[in-house]
Write a protein that holds these residues in place. Structure first.
Motif, PDB file in Angstrom:
ATOM      1  N   ALA A   1       0.829  -1.206   0.000  1.00 32.72           N
ATOM      2  CA  ALA A   1       0.000   0.000   0.000  1.00 32.72           C
ATOM      3  C   ALA A   1       0.861   1.253   0.000  1.00 32.72           C
ATOM      4  CB  ALA A   1      -0.927  -0.016   1.209  1.00 32.72           C
ATOM      5  N   VAL A   2       1.912   1.273   0.812  1.00 37.03           N
ATOM      6  CA  VAL A   2       2.807   2.435   0.860  1.00 37.03           C
ATOM      7  C   VAL A   2       3.510   2.620  -0.479  1.00 37.03           C
ATOM      8  CG1 VAL A   2       4.909   3.341   1.920  1.00 37.03           C
ATOM      9  CG2 VAL A   2       3.122   2.351   3.351  1.00 37.03           C
ATOM     10  N   ALA A   3       3.953   1.530  -1.087  1.00 39.40           N
ATOM     11  CA  ALA A   3       4.627   1.618  -2.394  1.00 39.40           C
ATOM     12  C   ALA A   3       3.665   2.135  -3.461  1.00 39.40           C
ATOM     13  CB  ALA A   3       5.180   0.253  -2.791  1.00 39.40           C
ATOM     14  N   THR A   4       2.421   1.671  -3.422  1.00 37.27           N
ATOM     15  CA  THR A   4       1.424   2.148  -4.390  1.00 37.27           C
ATOM     16  C   THR A   4       1.165   3.637  -4.223  1.00 37.27           C
ATOM     17  OG1 THR A   4       0.382  -0.034  -4.401  1.00 37.27           O
ATOM     18  CG2 THR A   4      -0.928   1.801  -5.227  1.00 37.27           C
ATOM     19  N   LEU A   5       1.040   4.094  -2.989  1.00 41.98           N
ATOM     20  CA  LEU A   5       0.839   5.521  -2.746  1.00 41.98           C
ATOM     21  C   LEU A   5       2.033   6.343  -3.212  1.00 41.98           C
ATOM     22  CD1 LEU A   5      -0.837   5.497   0.782  1.00 41.98           C
ATOM     23  CD2 LEU A   5      -1.893   6.081  -1.410  1.00 41.98           C
ATOM     24  N   LEU A   6       3.235   5.848  -2.978  1.00 41.96           N
ATOM     25  CA  LEU A   6       4.430   6.565  -3.398  1.00 41.96           C
ATOM     26  C   LEU A   6       4.502   6.682  -4.917  1.00 41.96           C
ATOM     27  CD1 LEU A   6       7.181   7.855  -2.699  1.00 41.96           C
ATOM     28  CD2 LEU A   6       8.160   5.565  -2.877  1.00 41.96           C
TER      29      LEU A   6
ATOM     30  N   THR B   1       2.028   6.437  -7.070  1.00 44.89           N
ATOM     31  CA  THR B   1       0.930   7.291  -7.527  1.00 44.89           C
ATOM     32  C   THR B   1       1.264   8.765  -7.323  1.00 44.89           C
ATOM     33  OG1 THR B   1      -0.647   5.547  -6.978  1.00 44.89           O
ATOM     34  CG2 THR B   1      -1.527   7.771  -7.257  1.00 44.89           C
ATOM     35  N   ALA B   2       1.833   9.080  -6.167  1.00 46.25           N
ATOM     36  CA  ALA B   2       2.214  10.468  -5.898  1.00 46.25           C
ATOM     37  C   ALA B   2       3.283  10.939  -6.872  1.00 46.25           C
ATOM     38  CB  ALA B   2       2.709  10.605  -4.460  1.00 46.25           C
ATOM     39  N   LEU B   3       4.265  10.090  -7.150  1.00 43.60           N
ATOM     40  CA  LEU B   3       5.307  10.478  -8.096  1.00 43.60           C
ATOM     41  C   LEU B   3       4.755  10.708  -9.502  1.00 43.60           C
ATOM     42  CD1 LEU B   3       8.205   8.102  -7.000  1.00 43.60           C
ATOM     43  CD2 LEU B   3       8.101  10.581  -6.728  1.00 43.60           C
ATOM     44  N   VAL B   4       3.837   9.865  -9.938  1.00 38.41           N
ATOM     45  CA  VAL B   4       3.239  10.034 -11.259  1.00 38.41           C
ATOM     46  C   VAL B   4       2.415  11.324 -11.319  1.00 38.41           C
ATOM     47  CG1 VAL B   4       1.534   9.067 -12.865  1.00 38.41           C
ATOM     48  CG2 VAL B   4       3.257   7.590 -11.858  1.00 38.41           C
TER      49      VAL B   4
END
Length: 56
Positions: free
Chosen positions: A39-44, A46-49
């Motif tokens: 979940a943390v990796a997905t949020l990171l 997504t935020a970078l994109v």
């Protein structure tokens, strides 16, 4: 290390093989930790994109 010598005097070195063992299925605590890391990796990502799209 295991070494052999053939008739012409050439050396062949063989590495020792490690003992084989089977992996164990992760327990519930480890599975929950993997879910949190995903979940943390997905949020990171997504935020970078979104930041990349916002800057361009």
């Amino acid at each position: 290390m295991y070494t052999t010598i053939n008739d012409s005097g050439l050396l062949n070195n063989y590495a020792t093989e490690p003992q084989i063992y089977y992996a164990e299925y992760p327990n519930q605590e480890t599975q929950n930790r993997y879910k949190l890391q995903g979940a943390v990796a997905t949020l990171l990502v997504t935020a970078l994109v979104l930041v990349a799209l916002g800057v361009s």
